[in-house]
Design an enzyme around this catalytic site. Structure first.
Site, mmCIF file in Angstrom:
data_model
loop_
_atom_site.group_PDB
_atom_site.id
_atom_site.type_symbol
_atom_site.label_atom_id
_atom_site.label_comp_id
_atom_site.label_asym_id
_atom_site.label_seq_id
_atom_site.Cartn_x
_atom_site.Cartn_y
_atom_site.Cartn_z
ATOM 1 N N ASN A 1 0.821 -1.264 -0.075
ATOM 2 C CA ASN A 1 0.123 -0.002 -0.112
ATOM 3 C C ASN A 1 0.770 1.596 -0.052
ATOM 4 O OD1 ASN A 1 -2.945 -0.758 -0.060
ATOM 5 N ND2 ASN A 1 -2.375 -2.007 1.597
ATOM 6 N N SER B 1 3.005 -7.139 2.493
ATOM 7 C CA SER B 1 1.675 -6.575 2.795
ATOM 8 C C SER B 1 1.159 -7.010 4.375
ATOM 9 C CB SER B 1 0.527 -6.399 1.756
ATOM 10 O OG SER B 1 -0.269 -5.516 1.937
ATOM 11 N N THR B 2 0.368 -6.158 4.934
ATOM 12 C CA THR B 2 -0.367 -6.437 6.305
ATOM 13 C C THR B 2 -1.684 -7.208 5.824
ATOM 14 O OG1 THR B 2 0.679 -4.548 6.897
ATOM 15 C CG2 THR B 2 -0.534 -5.938 8.509
ATOM 16 N N PRO B 3 -1.934 -8.260 6.066
ATOM 17 C CA PRO B 3 -3.433 -8.698 5.799
ATOM 18 C C PRO B 3 -4.388 -7.910 6.647
ATOM 19 C CG PRO B 3 -1.907 -10.782 6.255
ATOM 20 C CD PRO B 3 -1.060 -9.451 6.738
ATOM 21 N N ARG B 4 -5.522 -7.387 5.895
ATOM 22 C CA ARG B 4 -6.230 -6.376 6.854
ATOM 23 C C ARG B 4 -7.653 -7.043 6.424
ATOM 24 N NH1 ARG B 4 -7.372 -1.573 4.247
ATOM 25 N NH2 ARG B 4 -5.560 -2.060 2.867
ATOM 26 N N HIS C 1 12.046 -4.969 10.289
ATOM 27 C CA HIS C 1 12.391 -3.613 10.734
ATOM 28 C C HIS C 1 13.125 -3.578 12.027
ATOM 29 C CE1 HIS C 1 9.512 -2.796 7.255
ATOM 30 N NE2 HIS C 1 9.744 -1.470 7.336
ATOM 31 N N GLU D 1 14.638 1.495 13.684
ATOM 32 C CA GLU D 1 14.684 2.341 12.537
ATOM 33 C C GLU D 1 14.606 3.870 13.292
ATOM 34 O OE1 GLU D 1 10.630 1.038 11.102
ATOM 35 O OE2 GLU D 1 10.464 2.521 9.505
#
Ligand code: 5GP
Length: 342
Positions: free
Chosen positions: A17, A95-98, A197, A200
């Site tokens: 996204n 991607s983060t499953p939403r 990550h 950061e």
């Protein structure tokens, strides 16, 4: 410079996204005019900078625009096609499953839809190999992390080798890695590769030390690992000892203000040590960039020759989570695609 566009490239750090282009946003806005969303709410133009907090608000706006299976399918297809058009031959998308109650979208369908889009691109003959990393948003805590790992595990076992690993991302100022450790250990034990990550923001020393014990298979950003910026030699030693590649995103870090300017980007530190460092985009839509530009930026900032850049893109193949046979195929393609003169 045409060299960078023609350079075959590997992209290893791209959030779905965050990668949505201006053109795709245009189509999404047309589908949902009632949201009153404008372009300046979904992208950070050149010369502009944002706080980390503001960046995460941008993702919320994009999520409002991308909330049905149709949206996700279109976005995934467009993103894959755009990376291919930029000369990317191998892409690991994350991607983060939403779940979206309003539209009936489930996390499972979310992942399936992205994978269907990837397969359709393959069927259309788009010249790019794509793999998928299921993302954990750290904000959502222990239980959601564990559910996400279970979902990723199922996909890894049931499909066509497209799901190869797990990402840990989301607002680094929220939550703590210790709460996510059981999920990450499980993922590692079942054979999912880990791209996390790490460091950061400056306040994550203790968390980073803990997560490096896994150890992860790749590190996203790692901005504050080295001692000059408040990290430590112990952390650097752990990364070097385990030979963990870093995914480095110059424009993202400068626009998101975790790095003061391009010349002070930690690419320099790791590249000079000869440590595996992979140039990536992070969020090509949000940060208005593409991978060719990122390579060119690294080259102009740090004085890399075309030969250096060629090696950098070639060495990225070994940092992928692709099976050995695909790595060999990619290496052969790089040989075939190498221009006779630079
Ligand atoms: P999505 O997972 O919805 O496809 O992509 C957007 C999400 O990726 C964001 O909500 C955030 O969780 C994650 N993300 C994108 N860029 C960054 C970044 O620079 N740092 C971190 N920590 N997370 C990011």
């Amino acid at each position: 410079d045409i060299f960078y566009r023609e350079l075959p490239k590997v992209e290893l750090h791209a959030h779905l996204n965050g990668s949505v282009s201006f053109q795709t946003i245009e189509k999404l806005i047309a589908r949902k005019p009632h949201l009153n969303i404008e372009h300046n709410m979904t992208a950070i133009r050149n010369g502009q900078r944002r706080t980390m907090d503001e960046c995460f608000r941008v993702f919320k706006v994009i999520h409002q625009l991308v909330d049905t299976e149709e949206d996700i399918f279109m976005v995934a297809k467009d993103v894959v096609n755009e990376f291919a058009a930029d000369g990317v031959k191998y892409l690991e998308l994350r991607s983060t499953p939403r779940e979206e109650i309003k539209t009936g979208l489930t996390k499972r369908r979310y992942v399936e839809t992205v994978l269907e889009a990837v397969k359709q691109c393959k069927g259309d003959g788009v010249d790019i190999d794509v793999r998928f990393l299921v993302a954990i948003d750290r904000r959502n805590g222990t239980e959601v992390a564990m559910e996400t790992v279970k979902l990723a595990e199922e996909f890894m076992l049931s499909t066509d080798g497209l799901v190869v690993g797990l990402d840990l991302s989301g607002d680094p100022t929220v939550g703590h890695g210790r709460d996510l450790l059981p999920a990450l250990v499980r993922a590692k034990n079942c054979g999912l590769k880990l791209a996390l990550h790490l460091s950061e923001v400056p306040s994550q020393l203790e968390e980073t030390e803990l997560l490096l014990t896994l150890p992860p298979d790749r590190i996203g950003h790692g901005t504050f690992l080295h001692p000059d910026v408040g990290g430590s030699q112990t952390l650097v030693d752990a990364v070097v000892k385990n030979n963990i590649p870093l995914e480095l995103c110059l424009t993202s870090n400068v626009k998101g203000q975790t790095v003061p300017c391009y010349s002070e980007h930690h690419f320099k530190f790791w590249y000079q040590m000869g440590h595996p460092s992979v140039i990536c985009t992070d969020d090509k839509g949000v940060f208005s960039t593409d991978l060719s530009q990122e390579y060119e930026l690294a080259a102009t900032t740090f004085g890399l020759s075309h030969e250096d850049v060629w090696k950098l893109s070639q060495q990225a193949i070994d940092c992928t989570f692709a099976p050995e046979t695909l790595k060999q195929q990619l290496k052969q393609r790089w040989i075939d695609l190498r221009p006779r003169v630079f």
